[in-house]
Design a protein around this motif. Sequence first.
Motif, PDB file in Angstrom:
ATOM      1  N   VAL A 210     147.632  39.940   1.899  1.00 28.36           N
ATOM      2  CA  VAL A 210     147.211  41.143   2.615  1.00 28.36           C
ATOM      3  C   VAL A 210     147.997  41.211   3.915  1.00 28.36           C
ATOM      4  O   VAL A 210     148.085  40.220   4.659  1.00 28.36           O
ATOM      5  CB  VAL A 210     145.702  41.135   2.931  1.00 28.36           C
ATOM      6  CG1 VAL A 210     145.323  42.379   3.731  1.00 28.36           C
ATOM      7  CG2 VAL A 210     144.878  41.058   1.647  1.00 28.36           C
ATOM      8  N   ARG A 211     148.573  42.356   4.196  1.00 31.69           N
ATOM      9  CA  ARG A 211     149.268  42.521   5.479  1.00 31.69           C
ATOM     10  C   ARG A 211     149.105  43.960   5.959  1.00 31.69           C
ATOM     11  O   ARG A 211     149.008  44.887   5.152  1.00 31.69           O
ATOM     12  CB  ARG A 211     150.746  42.147   5.382  1.00 31.69           C
ATOM     13  CG  ARG A 211     151.555  42.950   4.389  1.00 31.69           C
ATOM     14  CD  ARG A 211     152.933  42.334   4.168  1.00 31.69           C
ATOM     15  NE  ARG A 211     153.744  43.114   3.247  1.00 31.69           N
ATOM     16  CZ  ARG A 211     154.684  43.969   3.629  1.00 31.69           C
ATOM     17  NH1 ARG A 211     154.938  44.151   4.927  1.00 31.69           N
ATOM     18  NH2 ARG A 211     155.375  44.659   2.741  1.00 31.69           N
TER      19      ARG A 211
ATOM     20  N   ASP B 286     147.198  53.793  12.502  1.00 28.74           N
ATOM     21  CA  ASP B 286     148.488  53.405  13.068  1.00 28.74           C
ATOM     22  C   ASP B 286     149.328  52.579  12.104  1.00 28.74           C
ATOM     23  O   ASP B 286     150.111  51.736  12.506  1.00 28.74           O
ATOM     24  CB  ASP B 286     148.287  52.617  14.364  1.00 28.74           C
ATOM     25  CG  ASP B 286     147.450  51.356  14.146  1.00 28.74           C
ATOM     26  OD1 ASP B 286     146.845  51.230  13.070  1.00 28.74           O
ATOM     27  OD2 ASP B 286     147.424  50.506  15.062  1.00 28.74           O
ATOM     28  N   GLY B 287     149.172  52.812  10.810  1.00 28.18           N
ATOM     29  CA  GLY B 287     149.955  52.058   9.838  1.00 28.18           C
ATOM     30  C   GLY B 287     149.276  52.033   8.485  1.00 28.18           C
ATOM     31  O   GLY B 287     148.579  52.974   8.104  1.00 28.18           O
ATOM     32  N   VAL B 288     149.454  50.953   7.765  1.00 28.26           N
ATOM     33  CA  VAL B 288     148.895  50.852   6.426  1.00 28.26           C
ATOM     34  C   VAL B 288     148.585  49.398   6.104  1.00 28.26           C
ATOM     35  O   VAL B 288     149.308  48.489   6.476  1.00 28.26           O
ATOM     36  CB  VAL B 288     149.870  51.437   5.372  1.00 28.26           C
ATOM     37  CG1 VAL B 288     151.194  50.677   5.362  1.00 28.26           C
ATOM     38  CG2 VAL B 288     149.245  51.443   3.988  1.00 28.26           C
ATOM     39  N   LYS B 289     147.469  49.196   5.411  1.00 27.45           N
ATOM     40  CA  LYS B 289     147.101  47.881   4.905  1.00 27.45           C
ATOM     41  C   LYS B 289     147.659  47.759   3.489  1.00 27.45           C
ATOM     42  O   LYS B 289     147.407  48.610   2.642  1.00 27.45           O
ATOM     43  CB  LYS B 289     145.584  47.727   4.903  1.00 27.45           C
ATOM     44  CG  LYS B 289     145.081  46.401   4.352  1.00 27.45           C
ATOM     45  CD  LYS B 289     143.550  46.363   4.387  1.00 27.45           C
ATOM     46  CE  LYS B 289     142.992  45.099   3.779  1.00 27.45           C
ATOM     47  NZ  LYS B 289     141.500  45.091   3.780  1.00 27.45           N
ATOM     48  N   VAL B 290     148.423  46.695   3.256  1.00 22.68           N
ATOM     49  CA  VAL B 290     149.059  46.472   1.965  1.00 22.68           C
ATOM     50  C   VAL B 290     148.392  45.274   1.292  1.00 22.68           C
ATOM     51  O   VAL B 290     148.388  44.169   1.850  1.00 22.68           O
ATOM     52  CB  VAL B 290     150.567  46.208   2.115  1.00 22.68           C
ATOM     53  CG1 VAL B 290     151.227  46.087   0.742  1.00 22.68           C
ATOM     54  CG2 VAL B 290     151.219  47.301   2.935  1.00 22.68           C
ATOM     55  N   VAL B 291     147.818  45.504   0.112  1.00 23.51           N
ATOM     56  CA  VAL B 291     147.192  44.435  -0.666  1.00 23.51           C
ATOM     57  C   VAL B 291     148.087  44.144  -1.862  1.00 23.51           C
ATOM     58  O   VAL B 291     148.373  45.033  -2.669  1.00 23.51           O
ATOM     59  CB  VAL B 291     145.775  44.824  -1.132  1.00 23.51           C
ATOM     60  CG1 VAL B 291     145.156  43.682  -1.923  1.00 23.51           C
ATOM     61  CG2 VAL B 291     144.901  45.197   0.062  1.00 23.51           C
ATOM     62  N   ILE B 292     148.538  42.900  -1.968  1.00 26.00           N
ATOM     63  CA  ILE B 292     149.497  42.501  -3.000  1.00 26.00           C
ATOM     64  C   ILE B 292     148.861  41.452  -3.898  1.00 26.00           C
ATOM     65  O   ILE B 292     148.472  40.383  -3.436  1.00 26.00           O
ATOM     66  CB  ILE B 292     150.781  41.928  -2.385  1.00 26.00           C
ATOM     67  CG1 ILE B 292     151.363  42.893  -1.347  1.00 26.00           C
ATOM     68  CG2 ILE B 292     151.794  41.606  -3.464  1.00 26.00           C
ATOM     69  CD1 ILE B 292     152.508  42.309  -0.542  1.00 26.00           C
TER      70      ILE B 292
ATOM     71  N   ARG C 130     145.630  41.353  10.113  1.00 26.00           N
ATOM     72  CA  ARG C 130     147.013  41.814  10.077  1.00 26.00           C
ATOM     73  C   ARG C 130     147.786  41.157   8.940  1.00 26.00           C
ATOM     74  O   ARG C 130     148.599  41.788   8.286  1.00 26.00           O
ATOM     75  CB  ARG C 130     147.695  41.517  11.423  1.00 26.00           C
ATOM     76  CG  ARG C 130     147.112  42.288  12.611  1.00 26.00           C
ATOM     77  CD  ARG C 130     147.419  43.764  12.520  1.00 26.00           C
ATOM     78  NE  ARG C 130     146.803  44.513  13.612  1.00 26.00           N
ATOM     79  CZ  ARG C 130     146.877  45.820  13.746  1.00 26.00           C
ATOM     80  NH1 ARG C 130     147.508  46.543  12.850  1.00 26.00           N
ATOM     81  NH2 ARG C 130     146.301  46.425  14.761  1.00 26.00           N
ATOM     82  N   GLN C 131     147.579  39.863   8.750  1.00 23.71           N
ATOM     83  CA  GLN C 131     148.273  39.128   7.705  1.00 23.71           C
ATOM     84  C   GLN C 131     147.359  38.036   7.173  1.00 23.71           C
ATOM     85  O   GLN C 131     146.682  37.366   7.956  1.00 23.71           O
ATOM     86  CB  GLN C 131     149.548  38.472   8.251  1.00 23.71           C
ATOM     87  CG  GLN C 131     150.473  39.377   9.054  1.00 23.71           C
ATOM     88  CD  GLN C 131     151.357  40.247   8.168  1.00 23.71           C
ATOM     89  OE1 GLN C 131     151.276  40.182   6.950  1.00 23.71           O
ATOM     90  NE2 GLN C 131     152.174  41.069   8.784  1.00 23.71           N
ATOM     91  N   SER C 132     147.342  37.844   5.865  1.00 18.85           N
ATOM     92  CA  SER C 132     146.573  36.746   5.307  1.00 18.85           C
ATOM     93  C   SER C 132     147.037  36.473   3.889  1.00 18.85           C
ATOM     94  O   SER C 132     147.668  37.318   3.250  1.00 18.85           O
ATOM     95  CB  SER C 132     145.067  37.044   5.306  1.00 18.85           C
ATOM     96  OG  SER C 132     144.750  38.027   4.351  1.00 18.85           O
TER      97      SER C 132
END
Length: 323
Positions: free
Chosen positions: A171-172, A216-222, A259-261
């Motif tokens: 997740v970032r 202010d951006g986007v959460k990206v789940v990979i 922010r990042q995990s």
Amino acid sequence: MFREGQLPQQRVYHGVRFPIVLSPYDSNATFSLADFTEGIKSHKPWLLSRLHDAGAVLFRGFPVISASDFNDVVEAFGFEDHPYLGGTAPRKKVVGRVFTANESPPDQKIHFHHELAYVPEFPNKIFFFCEVEPGSGGETPIILSHVIFERIKERHPKFVRELEEYGLLYVRTIGDDDDVSSSAGRGWKSSFLTEDKNVAEERANKLGMKLEWLQDGVKVVIGPTPAIRYDKTRQQKVWFNSVIGSYTTLQDVEDGLVRQSVTFGNGKSLPGHIIYDCQNILEEECAAIPWQKGDVLLLDNWAVLHSRRSFVPPRRVLASLCK
């Protein structure tokens, strides 16, 4: 055309040096870029065989001076270009199929990873080129992934079993534009090669990613995405992920927002003490050859992890990704 050399930083596995180092057969002869590219074309089957045997080939002493020269070398191999779609590193296109390797600050270390390991279609080959050698440091250490898999499996079998069963979930949260202060600071517009959110979502879905838009951006789940893959051409399992770098540098919470995990694919937390032990194993096994101007390093992305050490400028290393 080519002669195999030796460097003190090379490793030897089952009688094969890693990486293989190739130089002009006659160091006293006049050798042009055209000679080099024609030599690649005429010796391509042999070169690919050596790459398959070793996983990495360093070309040293050839007249590759500029980014344009490097692009000619890449083109000589005849591989199809692989776009840097869904990537996290801030990079700039230079010429043709060539771009900067990573725009992050020189004091930052980039941890071991396979290129685009978290997407379904990742590049098979990676080229690096040293246009300006570092003032000091700045090596691009490399490691054979099957060696790392076996070592970590031997020391932490339960951890490896869980990775194989659950995979990894990344997740970032990223901004609109690139942040060159971070080695993973690529904004969503650059990551998905568009300024259209709908197009970004379509491309993300094809890469197995889910986007959640923020103010202010986007959460990206990979993911979940595999952490261990099977290299069919070599018939062996490989440590194919970015877990160590993601865990050790990207665990970040700001204003209550992750922010990042990175976790196991089922959401379970990763064991920190094991992650750091794995990091030590990687450092123990790596080959880190100091760059020289004109070096071209070809990696099989299935077989080899790479990283970057911090450095004292100047340093300019360029890259190209291939299918």
